[in-house]
Enzyme design. Sequence first.
Site, PDB file in Angstrom:
ATOM      1  CE  LYS A  85      -3.920   2.033   2.592  1.00 43.59           C
ATOM      2  NZ  LYS A  85      -4.868   1.795   3.783  1.00 43.59           N
ATOM      3  CB  SER A  94      -7.892   3.618   2.685  1.00 36.87           C
ATOM      4  OG  SER A  94      -7.228   3.054   3.642  1.00 36.87           O
ATOM      5  CB  SER A 122      -8.467   1.011   5.763  1.00 34.95           C
ATOM      6  OG  SER A 122      -9.324   2.383   5.777  1.00 34.95           O
TER       7      SER A 122
END
Length: 495
Positions: A79, A149, A173
């Site tokens: 990420k 996210s 997330s």
Amino acid sequence: MALYELTLAQAADAVAQRELSPVELTGAVLERLDAVEERLGAYVAVVSEAARESAAWAEREIAAGRYRGPLHGIPFGLKDLIDVAGLPTTASSRVRAGHVAQADSAVARRLFDAGAVLLGKTHTHEFAYGLTTPQTRNAWDQGRIAGGSSGGSAVAVAAGAATFALGTDTGGSIRVPAALNGVVGLKPTYDLLSRHGVTSLSWSLDHVGPLTRTVRDAALVLSALTGHGSQAPAEPGAARPGYPLPGEGDLTGLRIGVPANYYFDRVSPAVETAVRGALAQLSDLGAELVEIEIPLARYVQATQWGLMVPEATAYHERALRSVPELYAPDVRVLLEAGELLSAGDYLRAQRTRTLMRQAWGRVLEQVDVIAAPTVPMTAAEVGQDTVEWPDGTTESVSDAYVRLSAPANITGIPALTLPVGRDHAGLPIGMQLMGPPMGEALVLRVGQAYESVQDGHGELAPVTPEERNSRRCAAAGSAVGAGVPLPEAGRAPRG
């Protein structure tokens, strides 16, 4: 089976036995990434050449007898909040344009030490401040959101464009996009994994964790991240330290808490059907289902926002005042809202968090694990802003998704989500397992037990039209909740 379809555990066993080359595996995953990336938008940047070089180095090490463990030569995504020296960490934001990390984050360094091969950085909702990841599309239906996210990480894993990935979880997330894309996501106990070198959203709620195709894969990644699984055993196939998983699914003597309130309030019929069906299977495996009451449930969302919003605003204070126009509108409005909260509001949220942790601790003395839906509905359509529930309640899509995942962030307990079926449209449904602090081995055990009696666990999403057409009949036959009529768009939950 194509090489990119291998789960981490399958690939690791083949690499350890020298039946599979890390170069071949990485090449196959990169080819898959190239084939699906235009449709999905999972990656901010791909480092193909560096990945091939790392895979070649791993192959030479293994050939020389320096096998490091189950992540050696395995390709992964990271990420884009997580630093890697020499690579940009953009947080999917114009605010970070040109920012290059000077050192590896602690978790990236653990993975590199374990011999894992970085494919690239995956998209996040800007600075992780959202639950949709607008740059990325759902791996099962590109007309649907990826969730956020950590949407890029979840989609990459679900599509076979990474064998595993790391994400972060502040209010769900990791678990939300994992559930919406049909993969496994683990939010470990708060502070189990270092956040050094990870861009913060809310420092008292942030967690780092893996997204994988199976529960067994999640255990392997967690072992490496905690420093227990990076070194090779004496011989391939020998017992490894870390988070061992039983080979059988016997849960006799285990008490699983089933919430009587909160977690099944305002959930779609398909989600409730799938999760209750999974609970029945856990009971068949010997677990005792115990009805529990979720304490202080009415304060969950206020506490989550009361902690997250001021902490996020404090982190962004300087940039918000100097370059506010560079933030996306949805993120900027939340950051500016944080300036309106008082110190008293923040302290009340902290006090409520303390009470909530204590109350959840008492519940987890009565049961071993709590099982509940991960999210109340499957993936919303791109552009869908609100959900109207049958009781007349209207809720934003973000509020709906964070509602069931936030308690584990507030309390800091470990939470694992795993797929438990699909709705009538073929969209994945997730169930989360929550345990006591440092109870990762316990939630992984329950998840593995459920997974061990399921057919087709770890399957990839059919991304292309050809893949969807070839699977359409099979998907329709196996969809959980098929035949349950769901309300029309704009009037009720899509799920």
